[in-house]
Design a protein around this motif. Structure first.
Motif, mmCIF file in Angstrom:
data_model
loop_
_atom_site.group_PDB
_atom_site.id
_atom_site.type_symbol
_atom_site.label_atom_id
_atom_site.label_comp_id
_atom_site.label_asym_id
_atom_site.label_seq_id
_atom_site.Cartn_x
_atom_site.Cartn_y
_atom_site.Cartn_z
ATOM 1 N N LEU A 15 11.776 23.116 34.074
ATOM 2 C CA LEU A 15 12.357 23.875 32.963
ATOM 3 C C LEU A 15 11.252 24.379 32.032
ATOM 4 O O LEU A 15 10.427 23.596 31.548
ATOM 5 C CB LEU A 15 13.336 22.995 32.190
ATOM 6 N N LYS A 16 11.234 25.670 31.825
ATOM 7 C CA LYS A 16 10.204 26.296 30.996
ATOM 8 C C LYS A 16 10.612 26.262 29.523
ATOM 9 O O LYS A 16 10.891 27.287 28.901
ATOM 10 C CB LYS A 16 9.959 27.728 31.473
ATOM 11 N N VAL A 17 10.641 25.057 28.980
ATOM 12 C CA VAL A 17 11.067 24.862 27.593
ATOM 13 C C VAL A 17 9.934 25.259 26.662
ATOM 14 O O VAL A 17 8.781 24.856 26.856
ATOM 15 C CB VAL A 17 11.464 23.392 27.346
ATOM 16 N N SER A 120 13.689 29.870 33.852
ATOM 17 C CA SER A 120 13.364 28.767 34.761
ATOM 18 C C SER A 120 14.006 28.945 36.127
ATOM 19 O O SER A 120 13.814 28.101 37.021
ATOM 20 C CB SER A 120 13.819 27.438 34.149
ATOM 21 N N ASN A 121 14.786 30.032 36.286
ATOM 22 C CA ASN A 121 15.471 30.311 37.555
ATOM 23 C C ASN A 121 16.358 29.155 38.003
ATOM 24 O O ASN A 121 16.433 28.811 39.195
ATOM 25 C CB ASN A 121 14.459 30.647 38.663
ATOM 26 N N LEU A 409 20.850 19.562 23.753
ATOM 27 C CA LEU A 409 21.838 20.551 24.186
ATOM 28 C C LEU A 409 21.521 21.048 25.592
ATOM 29 O O LEU A 409 22.411 21.117 26.457
ATOM 30 C CB LEU A 409 21.862 21.726 23.205
ATOM 31 N N LEU A 410 20.262 21.378 25.842
ATOM 32 C CA LEU A 410 19.869 21.883 27.156
ATOM 33 C C LEU A 410 20.183 20.857 28.245
ATOM 34 O O LEU A 410 20.757 21.193 29.290
ATOM 35 C CB LEU A 410 18.373 22.208 27.151
ATOM 36 N N ASN A 411 19.837 19.615 28.001
ATOM 37 C CA ASN A 411 20.065 18.585 29.011
ATOM 38 C C ASN A 411 21.553 18.292 29.204
ATOM 39 O O ASN A 411 22.000 17.976 30.307
ATOM 40 C CB ASN A 411 19.320 17.308 28.624
ATOM 41 N N VAL A 412 22.336 18.363 28.123
ATOM 42 C CA VAL A 412 23.783 18.152 28.227
ATOM 43 C C VAL A 412 24.412 19.240 29.095
ATOM 44 O O VAL A 412 25.272 18.958 29.943
ATOM 45 C CB VAL A 412 24.429 18.118 26.828
#
Length: 419
Positions: A15-17, A120-121, A409-412
């Motif tokens: 993931l390109k965080v 991140s595709n 939020l992203l991980n949820v």
């Protein structure tokens, strides 16, 4: 910063965080409508609100998202073509003189989630949706949550479109004049997402004062507003105190007793006397009438009922003792909202995985999530508000907490997508 470990875990998964980009974007967008020394000037469908919404739509289109507007003027952007949807969102309108974080944080973080997943595709099983709700605050058109209320089927189109602001502008006319009249086919009730997650500042002191990273609301408390009135006898300020039938005395005693009552139930109850009208409201005249509202909030419906009973009984007692007339009426009541147990559990598991200290709590403020919970499996994520301040120019959340909320939020979203 205390989120490096969580960031590394997400980057290890491809993931390109980009926290720096997110913070820069938040600071830019959240200052549209900001007035130094005053706070936020971004009432629903005002010039500043339209400007920040147009900015949002341009960025969403640049991402390749399909951007729609529904009947209430809510912006709904979709990534992906197939499957059920997972939605995130909040609102960009503000109270007068409010802060930069309330509502806007959830929308801008949602934009960053879409951007991260796209760059991140990541191939999701669900469509990913970002919603910017219109007129959440209710500062221009009452009641609050009008946008989500119409889109989720809580209010009718005629009711919402007929709302009038203090300048006599109808909600429908403002929608048309700003170009935000959308199609009823886009209403959320027509095609509800499977899940909805709303990221928000806490708007309270609990997380900040106790050192928690993330709050996980079990739901939104019930809210009941009652109006009370005492009537006495208007008189000259020269009249002796023993001869007066001072209506304002009723308010003073009710407020004193009610605060003591609420302090004994501080973890279960909030009460606020927020609007007061005194007649004739002249410096040298004993008030003949006072009319005021009491806002009662609790996650326990029985406590709300008991508090109303306590207020009425005390009002009647005060009226008898002071020779006043007393009346009361309900203005409105919103039942508590319970969030989806799976979503709540998922947020808790994500916090454990990212090693964020979390607290199960309740939301004492209303949010669009309570309307979304009628049509979707819903949950919320809170981050700390410094000193609990909100609806104020002094509202503030630290960059570290903004990023932790974003990572949560992203991980949820990714966890729900695999469920």
């Amino acid at each position: 910063m205390r989120y490096e470990g969580a960031l590394e875990k997400l980057r290890a998964r491809g993931l390109k965080v980009n926290p720096e980009r997110f913070l820069a974007e938040f600071n830019r967008m959240s200052r549209i409508g900001w007035v130094e020394g005053y706070g936020m000037n971004r009432l629903a469908l005002s010039e500043n609100h339209v400007a920040v919404r147009m900015d949002l739509m341009e960025q969403l289109k640049a991402l390749g998202a399909k951007v729609k507007v529904d009947e209430a003027g809510n912006i709904i952007a979709e990534l992906g073509e197939q499957g059920e949807a997972i939605a995130v969102g909040s609102h960009l309108d503000s109270v007068p003189g409010g802060g930069r974080f309330d509502g806007a944080y959830g929308v801008i973080a949602g934009l960053e989630v879409l951007r991260t997943i796209k760059e991140s595709n990541v191939r999701l099983r669900h469509r990913l949706v970002l919603i910017d709700f219109n007129n959440e605050e209710g500062s221009r058109w009452s009641p609050p949550l009008l946008g989500s209320g119409l889109s989720c089927g809580v209010y009718t189109r005629d009711f919402v479109y007929s709302r009038v602001d203090r300048n006599g502008v109808r909600f429908e006319d403002a929608l048309r004049n700003t170009g935000f009249v959308g199609s009823p086919e886009n209403n959320i009730s027509r095609n509800p997402p499977r899940f909805y997650v709303e990221l928000h500042i806490e708007q309270g002191p609990e997380l900040y004062s106790k050192g928690y990273d993330i709050g996980i609301p079990q739901g939104i408390v019930g809210i009941r507003v009652v109006e009370l009135a005492f009537r006495g006898s208007q008189d000259h300020a020269s009249s002796p105190l023993w001869a007066r039938r001072d209506a304002l005395t009723g308010l003073v005693i009710v407020k004193s007793r009610l605060e003591e009552y609420a302090l004994e139930r501080v973890d279960k109850l909030r009460v606020t006397i927020g609007r007061v009208n005194v007649e004739p409201n002249v410096a040298n005249v004993v008030p003949g009438e006072v009319r005021f509202t009491v806002d009662i909030r609790s996650y326990d419906p029985n406590i709300i009922d008991e508090t109303v009973k306590y207020i009425v009984e005390n009002g009647e007692d005060i009226a008898r003792r002071r020779g006043l007339d007393f009346e009361h009426r309900d203005l409105w009541y919103i039942e508590r909202t319970l969030f989806d147990t799976q979503v709540v559990k998922t947020i808790e598991e994500v916090c454990e995985e990212l090693e964020f200290k979390c607290l199960k709590t309740w939301s004492w403020a209303g949010h669009d999530a309570q309307n979304m919970a009628r049509v979707s499996r819903t949950g919320m994520i809170f981050i700390p508000s410094v000193n609990g301040k909100s609806h104020s120019k002094d509202e503030y959340s630290r960059d570290e907490d903004l990023v932790k909320g974003l990572l949560t939020l992203l991980n949820v979203i990714l966890a729900l997508d695999s469920s």
